[in-house]
Enzyme design. Sequence first.
Site, PDB file in Angstrom:
ATOM      1  N   LEU A  57       0.805  -1.227   0.000  1.00  0.00           N
ATOM      2  CA  LEU A  57       0.000   0.000   0.000  1.00  0.00           C
ATOM      3  C   LEU A  57       0.836   1.274   0.000  1.00  0.00           C
ATOM      4  O   LEU A  57       0.312   2.350  -0.240  1.00  0.00           O
ATOM      5  CB  LEU A  57      -0.947   0.025   1.214  1.00  0.00           C
ATOM      6  CG  LEU A  57      -2.151  -0.891   1.108  1.00  0.00           C
ATOM      7  CD1 LEU A  57      -2.996  -0.826   2.375  1.00  0.00           C
ATOM      8  CD2 LEU A  57      -3.003  -0.549  -0.100  1.00  0.00           C
ATOM      9  N   TYR A  58       2.129   1.178   0.279  1.00  0.00           N
ATOM     10  CA  TYR A  58       2.977   2.365   0.283  1.00  0.00           C
ATOM     11  C   TYR A  58       3.106   2.882  -1.145  1.00  0.00           C
ATOM     12  O   TYR A  58       3.683   2.234  -2.005  1.00  0.00           O
ATOM     13  CB  TYR A  58       4.364   2.065   0.840  1.00  0.00           C
ATOM     14  CG  TYR A  58       4.418   1.628   2.285  1.00  0.00           C
ATOM     15  CD1 TYR A  58       3.291   1.656   3.106  1.00  0.00           C
ATOM     16  CD2 TYR A  58       5.604   1.192   2.830  1.00  0.00           C
ATOM     17  CE1 TYR A  58       3.360   1.251   4.429  1.00  0.00           C
ATOM     18  CE2 TYR A  58       5.677   0.796   4.151  1.00  0.00           C
ATOM     19  CZ  TYR A  58       4.559   0.831   4.949  1.00  0.00           C
ATOM     20  OH  TYR A  58       4.640   0.432   6.253  1.00  0.00           O
ATOM     21  N   GLY A  59       2.553   4.057  -1.376  1.00  0.00           N
ATOM     22  CA  GLY A  59       2.590   4.615  -2.720  1.00  0.00           C
ATOM     23  C   GLY A  59       1.805   3.780  -3.704  1.00  0.00           C
ATOM     24  O   GLY A  59       2.078   3.784  -4.899  1.00  0.00           O
ATOM     25  N   ILE A  60       0.836   3.028  -3.205  1.00  0.00           N
ATOM     26  CA  ILE A  60       0.013   2.122  -4.013  1.00  0.00           C
ATOM     27  C   ILE A  60       0.901   1.213  -4.870  1.00  0.00           C
ATOM     28  O   ILE A  60       0.721   1.056  -6.066  1.00  0.00           O
ATOM     29  CB  ILE A  60      -1.023   2.902  -4.854  1.00  0.00           C
ATOM     30  CG1 ILE A  60      -1.768   3.888  -3.974  1.00  0.00           C
ATOM     31  CG2 ILE A  60      -2.016   1.939  -5.502  1.00  0.00           C
ATOM     32  CD1 ILE A  60      -2.681   4.826  -4.723  1.00  0.00           C
TER      33      ILE A  60
END
Length: 92
Positions: A57-60
């Site tokens: 989910l970090y930076g999608i």
Amino acid sequence: AVAATEAKLALPKMGIGAWAWGDSLFWGYDPKEDAELEKVFSFVAARRDGFVDTAELYGIGRSESLVGQFEKRHGKVTVASKFAALGISSSV
């Protein structure tokens, strides 16, 4: 380094978090900064105990993509990743 229990994996006492890598919504990420992020990664990879924490989910997903790209150019590091269990019910 700290020994992980069952895996017998030696983890460093400190690593870097890549939570802001690729996150333009909360952290103002700009792809023009990738060269600077790569310098940071290169420093970590040069250490015998390089460690990077990331998540899908970090930076999608951008954070994990950058880590993968940088590994190809600078060598492997120990990566801790995780995922959000969205849509999974605990009532099963």
